[in-house]
Design an enzyme around this catalytic site. Structure first.
Site, PDB file in Angstrom:
ATOM      1  N   ARG A 178      27.880  50.615  48.825  1.00 31.28           N
ATOM      2  CA  ARG A 178      28.179  49.273  49.196  1.00 31.28           C
ATOM      3  C   ARG A 178      26.917  48.183  48.878  1.00 31.28           C
ATOM      4  NH1 ARG A 178      30.246  49.552  55.024  1.00 31.28           N
ATOM      5  NH2 ARG A 178      30.378  47.507  55.015  1.00 31.28           N
ATOM      6  N   ARG A 223      32.186  37.218  45.824  1.00 29.90           N
ATOM      7  CA  ARG A 223      31.366  38.479  45.530  1.00 29.90           C
ATOM      8  C   ARG A 223      30.905  38.620  44.438  1.00 29.90           C
ATOM      9  NH1 ARG A 223      32.655  40.892  51.120  1.00 29.90           N
ATOM     10  NH2 ARG A 223      31.363  42.593  51.379  1.00 29.90           N
ATOM     11  N   ARG A 257      36.193  52.096  60.751  1.00 27.28           N
ATOM     12  CA  ARG A 257      36.114  51.706  59.382  1.00 27.28           C
ATOM     13  C   ARG A 257      35.814  52.844  58.624  1.00 27.28           C
ATOM     14  NH1 ARG A 257      33.885  45.833  58.551  1.00 27.28           N
ATOM     15  NH2 ARG A 257      33.399  46.646  56.567  1.00 27.28           N
ATOM     16  N   LYS A 272      27.585  38.512  58.457  1.00 28.98           N
ATOM     17  CA  LYS A 272      28.447  37.788  58.210  1.00 28.98           C
ATOM     18  C   LYS A 272      29.619  37.367  59.172  1.00 28.98           C
ATOM     19  CE  LYS A 272      29.223  39.679  54.158  1.00 28.98           C
ATOM     20  NZ  LYS A 272      28.407  40.578  53.998  1.00 28.98           N
ATOM     21  N   ARG A 321      27.595  50.721  63.625  1.00 27.13           N
ATOM     22  CA  ARG A 321      28.958  50.432  63.685  1.00 27.13           C
ATOM     23  C   ARG A 321      29.997  51.380  63.488  1.00 27.13           C
ATOM     24  NH1 ARG A 321      30.882  45.195  60.453  1.00 27.13           N
ATOM     25  NH2 ARG A 321      30.605  46.551  58.678  1.00 27.13           N
TER      26      ARG A 321
HETATM   27  P1  B4P Z   1      28.920  42.384  60.383  1.00 27.46           P
HETATM   28  O1  B4P Z   1      28.869  40.957  60.825  1.00 27.46           O
HETATM   29  O2  B4P Z   1      30.202  42.949  60.695  1.00 27.46           O
HETATM   30  O3  B4P Z   1      28.618  42.300  58.752  1.00 27.46           O
HETATM   31  P2  B4P Z   1      29.343  41.711  57.558  1.00 27.46           P
HETATM   32  O4  B4P Z   1      28.254  41.161  56.748  1.00 27.46           O
HETATM   33  O5  B4P Z   1      30.368  40.764  57.794  1.00 27.46           O
HETATM   34  O6  B4P Z   1      29.775  43.209  56.902  1.00 27.46           O
HETATM   35  P3  B4P Z   1      30.480  43.444  55.500  1.00 27.46           P
HETATM   36  O7  B4P Z   1      29.955  43.239  54.240  1.00 27.46           O
HETATM   37  O8  B4P Z   1      30.539  45.231  55.687  1.00 27.46           O
HETATM   38  O9  B4P Z   1      32.098  43.347  55.510  1.00 27.46           O
HETATM   39  P4  B4P Z   1      33.374  42.785  54.527  1.00 27.46           P
HETATM   40  O10 B4P Z   1      34.486  42.935  55.482  1.00 27.46           O
HETATM   41  O11 B4P Z   1      32.827  41.371  53.955  1.00 27.46           O
HETATM   42  O12 B4P Z   1      27.698  43.152  60.878  1.00 27.46           O
HETATM   43  C1  B4P Z   1      27.573  44.446  60.763  1.00 27.46           C
HETATM   44  C2  B4P Z   1      27.000  45.260  62.024  1.00 27.46           C
HETATM   45  O13 B4P Z   1      25.908  44.644  62.470  1.00 27.46           O
HETATM   46  C3  B4P Z   1      27.992  44.776  63.191  1.00 27.46           C
HETATM   47  O14 B4P Z   1      28.159  46.205  63.869  1.00 27.46           O
HETATM   48  C4  B4P Z   1      27.401  43.953  64.028  1.00 27.46           C
HETATM   49  O15 B4P Z   1      27.415  44.074  65.621  1.00 27.46           O
HETATM   50  C5  B4P Z   1      25.684  44.351  63.928  1.00 27.46           C
HETATM   51  N1  B4P Z   1      24.935  43.091  63.835  1.00 27.46           N
HETATM   52  C6  B4P Z   1      25.303  41.849  63.472  1.00 27.46           C
HETATM   53  N2  B4P Z   1      24.105  41.017  63.551  1.00 27.46           N
HETATM   54  C7  B4P Z   1      23.129  41.826  64.185  1.00 27.46           C
HETATM   55  C8  B4P Z   1      21.789  41.349  64.624  1.00 27.46           C
HETATM   56  N3  B4P Z   1      21.424  40.135  64.796  1.00 27.46           N
HETATM   57  N4  B4P Z   1      21.169  42.411  65.390  1.00 27.46           N
HETATM   58  C9  B4P Z   1      21.675  43.821  65.177  1.00 27.46           C
HETATM   59  N5  B4P Z   1      22.897  43.886  65.097  1.00 27.46           N
HETATM   60  C10 B4P Z   1      23.786  42.912  64.374  1.00 27.46           C
HETATM   61  O16 B4P Z   1      33.482  43.887  53.390  1.00 27.46           O
HETATM   62  C11 B4P Z   1      34.020  45.294  53.464  1.00 27.46           C
HETATM   63  C12 B4P Z   1      34.584  45.486  52.041  1.00 27.46           C
HETATM   64  O17 B4P Z   1      35.866  44.868  51.774  1.00 27.46           O
HETATM   65  C13 B4P Z   1      33.590  45.614  50.992  1.00 27.46           C
HETATM   66  O18 B4P Z   1      32.574  46.390  50.749  1.00 27.46           O
HETATM   67  C14 B4P Z   1      34.603  45.497  49.722  1.00 27.46           C
HETATM   68  O19 B4P Z   1      35.115  46.819  49.360  1.00 27.46           O
HETATM   69  C15 B4P Z   1      35.889  44.588  50.368  1.00 27.46           C
HETATM   70  N6  B4P Z   1      35.930  43.335  49.829  1.00 27.46           N
HETATM   71  C16 B4P Z   1      35.690  42.231  50.618  1.00 27.46           C
HETATM   72  N7  B4P Z   1      35.460  41.117  50.087  1.00 27.46           N
HETATM   73  C17 B4P Z   1      35.634  41.198  48.761  1.00 27.46           C
HETATM   74  C18 B4P Z   1      35.466  40.410  47.617  1.00 27.46           C
HETATM   75  N8  B4P Z   1      35.508  39.190  47.890  1.00 27.46           N
HETATM   76  N9  B4P Z   1      35.759  41.060  46.390  1.00 27.46           N
HETATM   77  C19 B4P Z   1      35.728  42.421  46.473  1.00 27.46           C
HETATM   78  N10 B4P Z   1      35.773  43.160  47.537  1.00 27.46           N
HETATM   79  C20 B4P Z   1      35.643  42.680  48.554  1.00 27.46           C
END
Ligand code: B4P
Length: 197
Positions: free
Chosen positions: A146, A89, A134, A14, A128
């Site tokens: 998670r 979420r 993180r 995302k 990552r």
């Molecule tokens: P990302 O792109 O960083 O993944 P994400 O889906 O954004 O991550 P996440 O769900 O952890 O984050 P959030 O900040 O929302 O990709 C992950 C990795 O994969 C990276 O290293 C990237 O380089 C690699 N990658 C990407 N695409 C790739 C591909 N095609 N091939 C290979 N590798 C690839 O959430 C973090 C925390 O915040 C949650 O657990 C929760 O505690 C809290 N939180 C956030 N929003 C919330 C909400 N609305 N309600 C309650 N808690 C919340």
């Protein structure tokens, strides 16, 4: 306005795809994860409270994230649209978001849902964690917590938008460019329609 939710489990890409999409479509990026991490790094009261949940791989309480989104919507009145990343979420967050947007005479145009296998999610997040600093990526137990939290509380958010036919599934495996093309093709198609009437 064009309002998009980029949806998917932790590590589905995302954050990675959001960066590219906002540059292409000039949408305002609202990532609750980024907003929470910024509160944590500034050591605010909200950040210190949120950190306790995030370090365990749990979701932060609804009222905290809804308050943050409400403020962000109020502070960004003249934008082409919003890209919601990591929000909503929970079912409650989805209902609140619909209400907040309705008050502004707009709505969610589409939820693009990235599909990635669990094995690939864990692989990406562990990788990552080697460099990101993180705390929620730092060990596999927290990463698995998670993903469990996603299945327990978040997956149902797709049902909420499925009822109004606003969910499009996108294959989230492949190169970053391939996935970006899949997302862009959908957005180009949907931007021609008015989904909020
Ligand atoms: P990302 O792109 O960083 O993944 P994400 O889906 O954004 O991550 P996440 O769900 O952890 O984050 P959030 O900040 O929302 O990709 C992950 C990795 O994969 C990276 O290293 C990237 O380089 C690699 N990658 C990407 N695409 C790739 C591909 N095609 N091939 C290979 N590798 C690839 O959430 C973090 C925390 O915040 C949650 O657990 C929760 O505690 C809290 N939180 C956030 N929003 C919330 C909400 N609305 N309600 C309650 N808690 C919340």
């Amino acid at each position: 306005m064009f309002n998009l939710i980029l949806f998917g489990p932790p590590g589905s890409g995302k954050g990675t795809q959001s960066e590219k999409l906002i540059a292409k479509y000039h949408l305002k990026h609202l990532s609750t994860g980024d907003l929470l991490r910024s509160e944590i790094s500034r050591k605010t009261r909200l950040g210190l409270e949120a950190k306790k949940f995030m370090d365990k791989g749990h979701l932060v309480p609804d009222e905290v994230v809804i308050g943050m989104i409400n403020d962000a919507l109020d502070n960004n009145r003249d934008v082409a649209g919003f890209l919601f990343d990591g929000f909503p979420r929970t079912a409650i967050q989805a209902e609140e978001l619909d209400d907040l947007l309705a008050k502004k005479n707009t709505c969610i145009d589409v939820m693009l849902a990235l599909e990635v296998s669990e094995e690939e999610l864990i692989k990406r997040l562990v990788k990552r964690g080697e460099t990101s600093g993180r705390s929620d990526d730092s060990n596999e137990m927290v990463i698995r917590a998670r993903i469990q939290e996603y299945h327990k509380k978040t997956a149902t958010v797709a049902d909420h938008y499925q009822k109004v036919n606003k969910v499009v599934m996108i294959k989230g495996e492949g190169t970053i460019e391939e996935i970006f093309k899949r997302l862009s093709d959908e957005i180009d198609r949907l931007m021609k329609l008015d989904n909020c009437v």
